[in-house]
Each structure stands twice: as structure tokens, then as C-alpha cells.
Motif scaffolding. Structure first.
Motif, mmCIF file in Angstrom:
data_model
loop_
_atom_site.group_PDB
_atom_site.id
_atom_site.type_symbol
_atom_site.label_atom_id
_atom_site.label_comp_id
_atom_site.label_asym_id
_atom_site.label_seq_id
_atom_site.Cartn_x
_atom_site.Cartn_y
_atom_site.Cartn_z
ATOM 1 N N ASP A 236 27.207 -66.570 87.776
ATOM 2 C CA ASP A 236 27.786 -67.859 88.160
ATOM 3 C C ASP A 236 28.741 -68.372 87.096
ATOM 4 O OD1 ASP A 236 26.354 -67.916 90.533
ATOM 5 O OD2 ASP A 236 24.615 -68.870 89.577
ATOM 6 N N SER A 237 28.473 -68.030 85.855
ATOM 7 C CA SER A 237 29.352 -68.470 84.762
ATOM 8 C C SER A 237 29.327 -67.450 83.632
ATOM 9 C CB SER A 237 28.917 -69.839 84.236
ATOM 10 O OG SER A 237 27.631 -69.752 83.662
ATOM 11 N N ILE A 238 30.438 -67.342 82.947
ATOM 12 C CA ILE A 238 30.568 -66.438 81.810
ATOM 13 C C ILE A 238 31.297 -67.195 80.703
ATOM 14 C CG2 ILE A 238 31.714 -64.358 80.934
ATOM 15 C CD1 ILE A 238 31.296 -63.055 83.606
ATOM 16 N N SER A 239 30.828 -67.034 79.487
ATOM 17 C CA SER A 239 31.487 -67.691 78.358
ATOM 18 C C SER A 239 31.570 -66.724 77.188
ATOM 19 C CB SER A 239 30.717 -68.953 77.953
ATOM 20 O OG SER A 239 29.416 -68.606 77.526
ATOM 21 N N VAL A 240 32.285 -67.147 76.164
ATOM 22 C CA VAL A 240 32.472 -66.327 74.975
ATOM 23 C C VAL A 240 31.685 -66.939 73.823
ATOM 24 C CG1 VAL A 240 34.136 -65.333 73.368
ATOM 25 C CG2 VAL A 240 34.773 -65.671 75.761
ATOM 26 N N LYS A 241 30.870 -66.149 73.174
ATOM 27 C CA LYS A 241 30.087 -66.635 72.044
ATOM 28 C C LYS A 241 30.972 -66.799 70.817
ATOM 29 C CE LYS A 241 25.466 -64.934 73.170
ATOM 30 N NZ LYS A 241 24.295 -64.180 72.648
ATOM 31 N N GLU A 242 30.422 -67.439 69.797
ATOM 32 C CA GLU A 242 31.191 -67.684 68.574
ATOM 33 C C GLU A 242 31.579 -66.397 67.861
ATOM 34 O OE1 GLU A 242 29.031 -70.297 66.050
ATOM 35 O OE2 GLU A 242 29.188 -72.028 67.393
ATOM 36 N N ASN A 243 30.757 -65.356 68.035
ATOM 37 C CA ASN A 243 31.093 -64.086 67.373
ATOM 38 C C ASN A 243 32.068 -63.239 68.171
ATOM 39 O OD1 ASN A 243 29.371 -63.384 69.433
ATOM 40 N ND2 ASN A 243 27.897 -62.269 68.143
ATOM 41 N N GLY A 244 32.621 -63.806 69.264
ATOM 42 C CA GLY A 244 33.683 -63.120 69.984
ATOM 43 C C GLY A 244 33.233 -62.150 71.044
#
Length: 462
Positions: A236-244
Motif C-alpha cells: 500500500d505504501s513504500i518509503s525510503v529509509k534514512e540509510n537509502g
């Protein structure tokens, strides 16, 4: 003597292929000595076999892919790495599709399956290739290079640099094979976002999700790409973590990418077909450079094995002198054709004969240009092998040895008066019911002069 190993019993795993997206069942089975690793396509007529051999590599796009007589195996490296990492020499890998299940993108589940059934020793000595000098292969187009140098143990170092800020430069080292299961096996495959877009556009990685591939985000994600990723991965959703990296997983190690590249090197070099005693250093490794190096190393090993002449100090006291030989063998001059036994184990024997002008056969066999008859060289090799098989019974003086079969006989050089002949006989299979099947080689003057595959059986005197 380190013995070969296989798994104790069969075990199956079920999953999906990374690129095909199809469910596949894979079964590990015990294999006989000197089998190595073989894939079996049980979904095809006749269940064709594809050996894990570097010469069968046909494609290295997103994995190491083998093909033999039109039959294919895709992404073989993670399974092969697991067997090597578990110290296994021989195994049969049955598949009902062209591709092993990707599982979590590492070798972890394969290692767990092998450990669940256990590993057992087999009745044959493990073979090694001992690296004596630096051997290397470089891919000028990519700057990738892999080499092996002398070392007492099998060690691997992988250095990766993809020229991206998100990943940077990483190194990983395995100083001993025992480290594989705990430090390398669970390291997952990875991809960059720009590669992922291309793979999705081309209908590949149908079995991929965020749990079996680390995705490094090396570019801005457009709204369109984000929608495609959510659709492809069923999220449903995808994001990018701080480590890329894309979300839904956490790195096992900061250098997990380098460790996975090391895992790939171990799996790809399994295609050489023999254990390596040497230190491998891989700079920017990939399946192409790994398998090209495996092909080069395999060719070098085959040439060295073919031309290898064993070296023994003939000034040392022999294991058996002529008197001890005559206590075991029923032969007597002029048909006793070995003078000494230099070395012997459960699987091999080394005999010796000094060829002199006084031999009876020189009287009639080309008397003006004396040459030892080839049939007598074969007989001398067989007598050496006879010592090996007769050593397995408590009363060898009560037995005779008879030929059953002679195959693949080749004579390469003449044997002349004054030569010292060495005979090395290695068991092809364990001695059973007094039957001995061996590969016999004869050497003189630093050269292989004759070879043959011999089978003989001992029988009690009547």
C-alpha cells in the motif's frame, strides 16, 4: 586425511523463483563420492542432469545460469554457496523448474536445511587444488578483477565500489570457511533502483519483494515509479529509509552488500569442481568475472592434473621392499614387475620398478632398440594395485588377483633400460567384495608414460 562429505538424508524446500515468479520445489539428496554438485530437472522428460561446472555457464545476467544440451538452471550461486559453506562435497539438487527458490535472497534457508539433516563423511579422500602462484582474471570493461594466491586455508575477500553515495565502498572477508554459516549465509542480494526499474520494465524479478532483495535508492523516485513499485511488490505504501534503502527490512550488517558479493564468489567458484586451498581477492566482483575466473582456474587445474608427476624421495626406506612384496604377491621373477612399495593409504598405492637391460623381455622385444612392452607396464601397474587390495585381507598369501577389465589404456612415452618407473594407483570407488577399481598412472623421467583404468578381483587359492 580429510574425507569427502555429503548430507545424511534428503530434504525439500518450496518457494518462488526470483525472475520467473513461479513456485518451485527443490530437494537436496545425498550423492556418492566424487559426484560433486549436480542439478536434476525432475520436471523434464528423463530428468536431465546438469553438473555444477563452469564450462556450462551461458549467461550471467542477474545470476549465474547454466545450460547443458538445452536444459537450463538459473541463479545457481546461492545454493552452491550453501553447500560449500556447510563443508559438503557431494550433493544432488532436484528442481521441478529452471530456478531454485529465492527464499530471502541469501543462502540462509539452504544452510538451515543442510544443518537440519546433517552432514556425514564418506569413504574417499577429499581432493584439493593447492594454489602455488597467483592466478588472476580481469574484466577491463568494468574494472573488475579476481585473483587467488597461495594460502593454507580457503579465504575470500570481496571489495565493492559501485560509484554511488548510497552504498559507497565496502569490504568483507571470510578468513575461514567455518565463518560462512554465521557471518555470510544470511546476507541478501541487492539491487539499485535504476536497475529495478529496468528489470520491472522487462518482466523480470516476478518473484521479488522487499523481503528477498535490498533495494538501494540511488536516484529520485518519481511518482510514477513509486506507483509501479507499490504495484509490483503488492504494498500500500513504500518509503525510503534514512540509510537509502527501501523500507520493510533492516540490514543485517552495514556491509551486507559486500558480504553478499562474497557469498556469490563462493557459489560461483564452486563451479571449479574442486576444493581450493588459496586466498581469493575479488575487486568489484560480479557473476561474469567470477565465472570467467572459474573457467580459467578449472582449465589450469585440468592441465596441471594431466601433467602432474608425483615426486618421492627414493633414498628413503620403502614402505615395502622386495621381500615384503613377495610375501604378499604370488608373482615371481621374471614376472614380478615391482621392486618397492613407496606409499600406501586406504585409497591409493605407489609402487616402483627399476628397469634394467637384464630384463628377460629385452632379449626378444626390439633387441636392437630395447623398449619395455606396454602390456608389461600395465601388468606392473596392476601388481601395485594388487598390493593395495590384498592389504585389505588378513592372509593375503592365500589369495590370487585376477583382471576383470582394462579400459582407456594410453601409452605416451617409451620406457627404456635405465629408467625408474613409478606407478600410482588411486581407487575410483571403494573396494567391495574383493573388487578393486582404480585409475593407474605410470611415470618415468618426469613424464606420464602410461595410464589405464583397471578392475581386478581377489579370489582365494583353491
Amino acid at each position: 586425511m580429510v574425507k569427502q562429505k555429503t548430507i545424511k538424508s534428503e530434504i525439500s524446500l518450496v518457494g518462488v523463483g526470483l525472475h520467473t515468479g513461479k513456485e518451485v520445489k527443490m530437494t537436496f539428496k545425498p550423492a556418492p563420492i566424487n559426484n560433486g554438485f549436480t542439478f536434476v530437472r525432475v520436471d523434464l522428460e528423463g530428468s536431465p542432469i546438469i553438473e555444477a561446472d563452469a564450462n556450462y555457464v551461458v549467461n550471467t545476467q542477474r545470476g549465474t545460469n547454466l545450460e547443458k544440451l538445452g536444459v537450463k538452471i538459473q541463479t545457481s550461486e546461492h545454493v552452491l554457496a550453501a553447500f560449500v559453506g556447510c563443508d559438503v562435497d557431494n550433493a544432488i539438487i532436484e528442481l521441478d523448474a529452471s530456478e531454485p527458490p529465492i527464499m530471502d535472497g541469501s543462502s540462509k534457508y539452504f544452510v538451515e536445511a543442510i544443518e537440519k539433516v546433517g552432514v556425514e563423511e564418506q569413504d574417499a579422500e577429499r581432493k584439493y587444488y593447492v594454489v602455488k602462484e597467483v592466478i588472476s582474471f580481469a574484466d577491463e570493461a568494468t574494472g573488475s578483477e579476481i585473483l587467488v594466491m597461495p594460502s593454507d586455508d580457503y579465504q575470500v575477500t570481496a571489495m565493492v565500489d559501485f560509484g554511488t553515495k548510497v552504498l559507497g565502498t565496502q569490504n568483507a572477508t571470510m578468513k575461514n570457511l567455518s565463518e560462512f554459516k554465521t557471518e555470510i549465509a544470511n546476507c541478501r542480494t541487492f539491487s539499485f533502483l535504476h536497475e529495478l526499474e529496468s528489470l520491472l520494465d522487462n518482466g523480470l524479478i516476478k518473484g521479488g519483494d522487499l523481503n528477498n532483495a535490498i533495494v538501494y535508492v540511488d536516484k529520485e523516485i518519481s511518482a510514477n515509479t513509486m506507483e509501479n513499485l507499490k504495484k509490483a511488490f503488492g504494498k500500500d505504501s513504500i518509503s525510503v529509509k534514512e540509510n537509502g534503502i527501501l523500507d520493510n527490512l533492516t540490514l543485517h550488517y552495514p556491509n551486507e552488500a559486500a558480504r553478499h558479493k562474497l557469498l556469490d564468489v563462493v557459489g560461483d567458484l564452486a563451479l571449479v569442481g574442486i576444493r581450493i586451498k588459496g586466498k581469493v581477492i575479488a575487486n568489484k566482483p560480479g557473476h561474469f568475472v567470477n565465472t570467467q575466473f572459474a573457467k580459467k582456474l578449472s582449465k589450469i587445474i585440468k592441465i596441471e592434473q594431466k601433467n602432474h608427476v608425483p615426486c618421492y624421495d627414493l633414498n628413503l626406506p620403502p614402505l615395502m621392499d622386495i621381500h615384503q612384496i613377495m610375501n604378499i604377491l604370488p608373482h615371481r621373477p621374471p614376472f614380478l614387475l615391482i621392486d618397492r612399495i613407496i606409499e600406501m593409504s586406504e585409497t591409493h598405492v605407489v609402487g616402483m620398478k627399476n628397469v634394467t637391460m637384464n630384463e628377460n623381455f629385452f632379449v626378444g622385444h626390439f633387441p636392437d632398440a630395447p623398449v619395455m612392452p606396454g602390456v608389461l607396464i600395465v601388468e606392473a601397474m596392476a601388481q601395485s594395485g594388487g598390493i593395495l587390495v590384498l592389504s585389505t585381507v588378513p592372509d593375503p598369501e592365500n589369495y590370487l588377483t585376477y583382471f576383470m577389465k582394462i579400459d582407456n589404456v594410453k601409452f605416451k612415452h617409451k620406457v627404456l633400460p635405465g629408467d625408474t618407473l613409478l606407478f600410482k594407483c588411486d581407487l575410483i570407488s571403494p573396494i567391495r567384495r574383493g573388487i578393486c577399481h582404480m585409475q593407474a598412472n605410470a611415470y618415468a623421467n618426469g613424464k606420464l608414460v602410461a595410464e589405464a583404468e583397471l578392475m581386478a578381483q581377489i579370489a582365494k587359492k583353491q
